[in-house]
Motif scaffolding. Structure first.
Motif, PDB file in Angstrom:
ATOM      1  N   GLU A 115       7.384  54.778  21.001  1.00 42.59           N
ATOM      2  CA  GLU A 115       6.049  55.354  21.002  1.00 42.59           C
ATOM      3  C   GLU A 115       5.006  54.276  20.731  1.00 42.59           C
ATOM      4  N   ARG A 116       3.872  54.382  21.409  1.00 50.13           N
ATOM      5  CA  ARG A 116       2.768  53.429  21.221  1.00 50.13           C
ATOM      6  C   ARG A 116       1.673  54.114  20.427  1.00 50.13           C
ATOM      7  N   THR A 117       1.272  53.498  19.311  1.00 52.71           N
ATOM      8  CA  THR A 117       0.338  54.167  18.402  1.00 52.71           C
ATOM      9  C   THR A 117      -0.934  53.370  18.131  1.00 52.71           C
ATOM     10  N   CYS A 118      -1.246  52.389  18.950  1.00 55.66           N
ATOM     11  CA  CYS A 118      -2.445  51.575  18.723  1.00 55.66           C
ATOM     12  C   CYS A 118      -3.697  52.417  18.962  1.00 55.66           C
ATOM     13  N   SER A 119      -4.605  52.433  18.007  1.00 56.60           N
ATOM     14  CA  SER A 119      -5.821  53.255  18.108  1.00 56.60           C
ATOM     15  C   SER A 119      -7.095  52.420  18.084  1.00 56.60           C
ATOM     16  N   GLU A 120      -6.970  51.094  18.086  1.00 60.13           N
ATOM     17  CA  GLU A 120      -8.137  50.213  18.016  1.00 60.13           C
ATOM     18  C   GLU A 120      -8.363  49.517  19.349  1.00 60.13           C
ATOM     19  N   ASP A 121      -9.626  49.320  19.688  1.00 53.71           N
ATOM     20  CA  ASP A 121      -9.971  48.548  20.878  1.00 53.71           C
ATOM     21  C   ASP A 121      -9.941  47.067  20.536  1.00 53.71           C
ATOM     22  N   VAL A 122      -8.738  46.517  20.521  1.00 55.40           N
ATOM     23  CA  VAL A 122      -8.552  45.087  20.280  1.00 55.40           C
ATOM     24  C   VAL A 122      -7.847  44.497  21.494  1.00 55.40           C
ATOM     25  N   PHE A 123      -7.963  43.186  21.638  1.00 51.04           N
ATOM     26  CA  PHE A 123      -7.507  42.535  22.857  1.00 51.04           C
ATOM     27  C   PHE A 123      -6.462  41.453  22.570  1.00 51.04           C
ATOM     28  N   VAL A 124      -5.609  41.241  23.567  1.00 50.58           N
ATOM     29  CA  VAL A 124      -4.721  40.080  23.618  1.00 50.58           C
ATOM     30  C   VAL A 124      -5.167  39.228  24.800  1.00 50.58           C
ATOM     31  N   ALA A 125      -5.364  37.939  24.569  1.00 51.01           N
ATOM     32  CA  ALA A 125      -5.729  37.011  25.638  1.00 51.01           C
ATOM     33  C   ALA A 125      -4.458  36.411  26.224  1.00 51.01           C
ATOM     34  N   LEU A 126      -4.245  36.638  27.511  1.00 48.10           N
ATOM     35  CA  LEU A 126      -3.076  36.114  28.219  1.00 48.10           C
ATOM     36  C   LEU A 126      -3.520  34.931  29.070  1.00 48.10           C
ATOM     37  N   VAL A 127      -2.913  33.780  28.795  1.00 49.96           N
ATOM     38  CA  VAL A 127      -3.261  32.536  29.473  1.00 49.96           C
ATOM     39  C   VAL A 127      -1.973  31.921  30.015  1.00 49.96           C
ATOM     40  N   SER A 128      -2.058  31.237  31.129  1.00 51.12           N
ATOM     41  CA  SER A 128      -0.897  30.476  31.610  1.00 51.12           C
ATOM     42  C   SER A 128      -1.378  29.316  32.471  1.00 51.12           C
ATOM     43  N   GLY A 129      -0.490  28.348  32.640  1.00 53.99           N
ATOM     44  CA  GLY A 129      -0.771  27.248  33.552  1.00 53.99           C
ATOM     45  C   GLY A 129      -1.939  26.372  33.170  1.00 53.99           C
ATOM     46  N   LEU A 130      -2.034  25.989  31.880  1.00 47.18           N
ATOM     47  CA  LEU A 130      -3.062  25.008  31.507  1.00 47.18           C
ATOM     48  C   LEU A 130      -2.815  23.674  32.201  1.00 47.18           C
ATOM     49  N   ASN A 131      -1.532  23.308  32.331  1.00 47.10           N
ATOM     50  CA  ASN A 131      -1.119  22.100  33.055  1.00 47.10           C
ATOM     51  C   ASN A 131      -1.853  20.844  32.572  1.00 47.10           C
ATOM     52  N   ALA A 173     -14.454  38.369  19.401  1.00 48.90           N
ATOM     53  CA  ALA A 173     -14.131  38.724  18.016  1.00 48.90           C
ATOM     54  C   ALA A 173     -13.074  39.817  17.944  1.00 48.90           C
ATOM     55  N   ARG A 174     -12.867  40.535  19.068  1.00 45.22           N
ATOM     56  CA  ARG A 174     -11.851  41.587  19.112  1.00 45.22           C
ATOM     57  C   ARG A 174     -10.521  41.066  19.659  1.00 45.22           C
ATOM     58  N   ILE A 175     -10.439  39.767  19.971  1.00 44.44           N
ATOM     59  CA  ILE A 175      -9.172  39.176  20.423  1.00 44.44           C
ATOM     60  C   ILE A 175      -8.319  38.876  19.197  1.00 44.44           C
ATOM     61  N   VAL A 176      -7.151  39.493  19.121  1.00 40.65           N
ATOM     62  CA  VAL A 176      -6.309  39.371  17.928  1.00 40.65           C
ATOM     63  C   VAL A 176      -5.094  38.482  18.159  1.00 40.65           C
ATOM     64  N   GLN A 177      -4.889  38.036  19.400  1.00 40.90           N
ATOM     65  CA  GLN A 177      -3.739  37.176  19.705  1.00 40.90           C
ATOM     66  C   GLN A 177      -3.993  36.484  21.028  1.00 40.90           C
ATOM     67  N   THR A 178      -3.661  35.211  21.089  1.00 39.41           N
ATOM     68  CA  THR A 178      -3.636  34.488  22.362  1.00 39.41           C
ATOM     69  C   THR A 178      -2.200  34.112  22.679  1.00 39.41           C
ATOM     70  N   LEU A 233      -6.314  41.910  27.611  1.00 41.41           N
ATOM     71  CA  LEU A 233      -5.594  43.174  27.608  1.00 41.41           C
ATOM     72  C   LEU A 233      -6.027  44.013  26.414  1.00 41.41           C
ATOM     73  N   ASN A 234      -6.517  45.215  26.669  1.00 43.04           N
ATOM     74  CA  ASN A 234      -6.890  46.147  25.616  1.00 43.04           C
ATOM     75  C   ASN A 234      -5.631  46.854  25.123  1.00 43.04           C
ATOM     76  N   LEU A 235      -5.284  46.675  23.856  1.00 41.35           N
ATOM     77  CA  LEU A 235      -4.049  47.237  23.337  1.00 41.35           C
ATOM     78  C   LEU A 235      -4.100  48.759  23.163  1.00 41.35           C
ATOM     79  N   ARG A 236      -5.291  49.329  23.099  1.00 41.48           N
ATOM     80  CA  ARG A 236      -5.380  50.790  22.972  1.00 41.48           C
ATOM     81  C   ARG A 236      -5.205  51.477  24.318  1.00 41.48           C
ATOM     82  N   THR A 237      -5.937  51.006  25.325  1.00 38.11           N
ATOM     83  CA  THR A 237      -5.905  51.653  26.643  1.00 38.11           C
ATOM     84  C   THR A 237      -4.928  50.995  27.614  1.00 38.11           C
ATOM     85  N   LEU A 238      -4.497  49.752  27.305  1.00 37.85           N
ATOM     86  CA  LEU A 238      -3.673  48.916  28.193  1.00 37.85           C
ATOM     87  C   LEU A 238      -4.404  48.579  29.494  1.00 37.85           C
ATOM     88  N   GLU A 239      -5.725  48.728  29.497  1.00 37.29           N
ATOM     89  CA  GLU A 239      -6.505  48.249  30.626  1.00 37.29           C
ATOM     90  C   GLU A 239      -6.673  46.741  30.490  1.00 37.29           C
TER      91      GLU A 239
END
Length: 440
Positions: free
Chosen positions: A177-193, A225-230, A424-430
């Motif tokens: 079950e997914r229970t995240c209720s906050e509009d917080v974000f994860v920053a997904l990065v790849s290929g800095l090279n 400020a709402r990004i909680v993880q990169t 990525l919004n952890l509450r809506t997964l948008e």
């Protein structure tokens, strides 16, 4: 160029980061040895997934009086039946190390072709008893790859092949079950090279400023400020490969430039790690093991980053949990290899692999991996809420299971090419992309 606004100071959101030990053990190999054969890995894969496939197959076909033939070599006659096994594709265009040695007397990384399925391949289904050739329109039109475990329904032809009418797979695994209720974000990065010639580009510097809330206007800073993880998913740096015979050439064997590159990347990433939790997955260009699962980048390379408790180096693939949202990520090698078996988009193939319940089915056939003997770690035992793959062109979709499972599937763009990251919004997964513009 993003506009600086230093007058606004917005506190950063904080969320719970679950311990990853229960997930990391899946892909940690410890000291590697290659004396064992790969047949045990296929055997473990088949026997792990077979009960789930049989459950789906019996529900689907037994009401129609179509029953299981336990061994593929026991198929007889024109009566419809179904069999379970592992798909194997035999193609002349697939790379062969033995053929390479025979032709050139050298062992080097073979260049894979654009496609393994070119219309001339032969598709088999095999189990511990042997293999049987699969034929029919259902096989020609299906999205399949070597290593996928499946049930095939059909009948034997006069030539001894198996004419496939329908097929089914393991389906998506159970999902927590997914229970995240906050509009917080994860920053997904790849290929800095990051390269020896230019360890930190201007776009990389602006990216760090954006993530840390030091770039952009008020709206940008509220978002950052709402990004909680990169998460950096592979190809953090582009370490040059020494040429063949480099031990005989002192100049080619000089590793000082690489050491300077690693130190520059460490200093760059430490700015981000000082602001928020930072996780690194190794990729094909990084100094890690070449075969999957790639082991975590050695912490000694990140003397500055490891001073921060939120800094982690993970395996590739890797599971991790943020605020009760389970994520599964790879650096993209598995998806790129699947693209050589089908014209479907990378996002569609990644979603399909969740239906196969396996993130790297083509390993070890056309994708290097470690020869596990106790289990197959690439089997998806728990369906994640988010599944992402790095070093792709941006694309997003949703994989839906038969029991209500829903997984957001994200292809993370290669930053050195696109100058884009994914939020990525952890509450809506948008999710959406942010373009980092360093032009004046």
């Amino acid at each position: 160029m993003l506009v600086m606004d230093v007058d606004t100071c917005i506190p950063r959101a904080r969320v719970e980061h679950a311990e990853t030990a229960k997930y990391e053990s899946e892909f940690k190999t410890g000291r590697r040895q290659y004396t064992q054969q790969f047949n045990t890995l296929y055997y473990k894969r088949l026997n792990t997934l077979k009960p789930f496939i049989l459950n789906h197959a019996r529900t689907k076909w037994e009401p129609k009086k179509i029953h299981l033939t336990p061994k593929v070599l026991n198929v007889e006659g024109p009566e419809p039946t179904f069999i379970v096994g592992t798909i194997f594709m035999d193609s002349q265009v697939k790379p062969s190390t033995l053929a390479q040695v025979e032709n050139t007397h050298w062992i080097s990384d073979p260049t894979p072709p654009r496609m393994y399925r070119d219309g001339t391949e032969t598709v088999y289904l095999e189990d511990e008893s042997g293999r049987i050739r699969l034929v029919g329109d259902a096989v020609d039109k299906a999205v399949l790859a070597s290593g996928v475990v499946a049930a095939m329904m059909g009948c034997e032809t006069q030539a001894g092949d198996f004419d496939v009418i329908d097929m089914c797979f393991a389906g998506m695994a159970e999902q927590p079950e997914r229970t995240c209720s906050e509009d917080v974000f994860v920053a997904l990065v790849s290929g800095l090279n990051a390269s020896v010639e230019q360890p930190v580009t201007l776009e990389m510097q602006v990216l760090a400023e954006y993530l840390c809330g030091a770039a952009g206007g008020a709206s940008d800073q509220k978002t950052s400020a709402r990004i909680v993880q990169t998460v950096v998913a592979g190809n953090i740096m582009n370490v040059p490969v020494p040429p063949i015979g480099h031990t005989e050439d002192a100049r080619a064997n000089d590793r000082v430039p690489v050491q300077k590159l690693v130190a520059s990347v460490d200093a760059y990433l430490s700015d981000i790690a000082a602001c928020m939790p930072l996780a690194l997955l190794p990729g094909p260009g990084d100094p890690s093991s070449a075969s999957l699962p790639q082991q975590p980048l050695h912490p000694s390379m990140f003397a500055q980053c490891r001073q921060y408790t939120g800094f982690r180096t993970l395996t590739n693939p890797a599971y991790f949990e943020i605020n009760n949202v389970l994520l599964l990520g790879t650096s993209g090698q598995n998806v790129r290899d699947l693209c050589r078996y089908s014209n479907e988009t990378p996002c569609q193939l990644a979603a399909q692999s969740l239906q196969w319940r396996h993130v790297a089915p083509t390993a070890p056939d056309t994708l290097w991996c470690y020869p596990f003997t106790e289990h197959d770690p690439f089997v998806v035992r728990t369906t994640p809420h988010v599944y992402f793959a790095g070093n792709q062109k941006f694309e997003a979709g949703v994989a839906v299971g038969t029991e209500g499972q829903k997984t957001k599937v994200i292809m993370v763009p290669e930053f050195s090419v696109s100058h884009e990251i994914v939020l990525l919004n952890l509450r809506t997964l948008e999710c959406s992309t942010v373009h980092i513009d360093a032009c004046v």
